[in-house]
Design a protein around this motif. Structure first.
Motif, PDB file in Angstrom:
ATOM      1  N   TYR A   1      -5.029   6.185  -0.059  1.00 38.32           N
ATOM      2  CA  TYR A   1      -3.999   5.230  -0.496  1.00 38.32           C
ATOM      3  C   TYR A   1      -4.014   5.106  -2.007  1.00 38.32           C
ATOM      4  O   TYR A   1      -5.029   5.282  -2.661  1.00 38.32           O
ATOM      5  CB  TYR A   1      -4.235   3.858   0.138  1.00 38.32           C
TER       6      TYR A   1
ATOM      7  N   PHE B   1       0.851  -1.183   0.000  1.00 31.99           N
ATOM      8  CA  PHE B   1       0.000   0.000   0.000  1.00 31.99           C
ATOM      9  C   PHE B   1       0.890   1.238   0.000  1.00 31.99           C
ATOM     10  O   PHE B   1       1.962   1.247   0.623  1.00 31.99           O
ATOM     11  CB  PHE B   1      -0.919   0.004   1.210  1.00 31.99           C
TER      12      PHE B   1
ATOM     13  N   LEU C   1       1.221   2.622   7.975  1.00 31.84           N
ATOM     14  CA  LEU C   1       1.108   3.874   7.224  1.00 31.84           C
ATOM     15  C   LEU C   1       0.374   4.935   8.044  1.00 31.84           C
ATOM     16  O   LEU C   1       0.755   6.112   8.048  1.00 31.84           O
ATOM     17  CB  LEU C   1       0.367   3.634   5.908  1.00 31.84           C
ATOM     18  N   GLU C   2      -0.677   4.525   8.715  1.00 29.99           N
ATOM     19  CA  GLU C   2      -1.434   5.475   9.534  1.00 29.99           C
ATOM     20  C   GLU C   2      -0.560   6.068  10.640  1.00 29.99           C
ATOM     21  O   GLU C   2      -0.623   7.271  10.926  1.00 29.99           O
ATOM     22  CB  GLU C   2      -2.667   4.793  10.129  1.00 29.99           C
TER      23      GLU C   2
ATOM     24  N   ASP D   1       1.250  -3.097   5.554  1.00 27.50           N
ATOM     25  CA  ASP D   1       0.291  -2.966   6.651  1.00 27.50           C
ATOM     26  C   ASP D   1      -0.200  -1.520   6.711  1.00 27.50           C
ATOM     27  O   ASP D   1       0.574  -0.595   6.966  1.00 27.50           O
ATOM     28  CB  ASP D   1       0.971  -3.353   7.973  1.00 27.50           C
ATOM     29  N   LYS D   2      -1.493  -1.310   6.475  1.00 25.36           N
ATOM     30  CA  LYS D   2      -2.043   0.044   6.478  1.00 25.36           C
ATOM     31  C   LYS D   2      -1.918   0.715   7.841  1.00 25.36           C
ATOM     32  O   LYS D   2      -1.823   1.945   7.926  1.00 25.36           O
ATOM     33  CB  LYS D   2      -3.505   0.027   6.031  1.00 25.36           C
TER      34      LYS D   2
END
Length: 299
Positions: A298, A251, A264-265, A260-261
């Motif tokens: 994203y 992503f 990213l967050e 893994d989102k």
């Protein structure tokens, strides 16, 4: 006979600060080629004495950046303390891992005179086990890159490995980034040396693939690297990118890449809050930074 050219991606304009680039990857129908996630073609641009490249400190996670210039010069600074000028033919290879910050600017001695800038900015994904690794930076001079000639065809291996050749750039997965130059029309069949996926970018000249002619500002993506065969015109410079793709989806948000989102967050929050534990300042370039963009979606 079925064509081996799976996709032709037209170069599209994009902004990086005060500079226009031609974006090749990602593309809506093809998010990556092997581990290559992002390819920008910078220039060619003639910058006047009052124009300079100035990309203030900005963050990365989960990827390696590769800078390769044809013309001009960029001064790189990063949060690891590196301060290096890159010139044509050399390679800057920065692995972000869990987080790094860097800036890219016109060197001081060139800022008040006319200059050219032309090259590639590339992102390469990291294997899942290395996405949270410690960041690192390597500068490789052009003389260290393998070059050779076969039947009037000039080759340079900028990064990775192909049969019998290995570049000193410390890559983290099976990949290749090759420059090919011809001065006369040539038939080239290099597929038996390649692996995984492959894309071709013609910088100068043109190529003929399966009866069709392709020129500059296009990225050709092959269905099978093993079938990579083509003809060049008299004077042609082209680049092959590719290698083994990852099993997991990657992503991408802005300059952040991860499988893994949630990671990213957290990176978005850390950069917005200027958390120096996650993203340290860049020594010698601490006054500015690029803010987190909106909208936060994203790719």
């Amino acid at each position: 006979m079925q064509s081996n050219v799976g996709l032709v991606i037209e170069e599209k304009a994009a902004d990086i600060g005060n500079f226009m680039v031609g974006r090749l990857l990602p593309f809506r129908k093809k998010r990556a080629v092997g581990p290559f996630l992002f390819i920008d073609h910078m220039g060619p641009a003639c910058l006047k004495e009052y124009q300079n490249l100035d990309v203030p400190p900005h963050p990365h996670i989960g990827l390696s950046t590769l800078t390769y210039l044809f013309e001009g010069s960029i001064f790189h600074r990063d949060s690891l303390g590196n301060a290096v000028e890159i010139k044509p033919g050399a390679v800057n290879w920065m692995t972000a891992g869990k987080g790094v910050v860097h800036s890219e600017r016109t060197p001081e001695y060139l800022r008040d005179e006319s200059k050219f800038l032309h090259g590639f900015q590339i992102w390469v994904g990291l294997p899942k086990a290395l996405e949270q690794s410690e960041p690192s930076f390597y500068h490789i001079e052009k003389e260290a890159l393998p070059t050779w000639e076969e039947n009037g065809i000039q080759y340079k291996l900028i990064a990775g490995k192909i049969e019998g050749k290995s570049a000193p750039v410390p890559v983290h997965s099976p990949l290749f980034f090759i420059e090919i130059k011809t001065e006369a029309a040539q038939k080239i069949d290099i597929g038996d040396r390649l692996y995984g996926e492959v894309a071709m970018y013609v910088l100068e000249g043109s190529v003929r693939v399966e009866g069709n002619t392709y020129g500059t500002k296009q990225l050709l993506v092959a269905k099978k690297a093993s079938l990579c065969a083509f003809e060049t015109n008299e004077e042609t410079t082209l680049y092959l990118f590719g290698g083994e793709p990852f099993d997991e989806e990657r992503f991408m948000f802005w300059n952040f890449v991860n499988s893994d989102k949630a990671v990213l967050e957290q990176a978005k929050t850390d950069w917005k809050n200027q958390n120096v534990d996650a993203f340290p300042k860049v020594p010698g370039d601490e006054e500015e930074y690029v803010p987190l963009p909106e909208p936060r979606q994203y790719k």
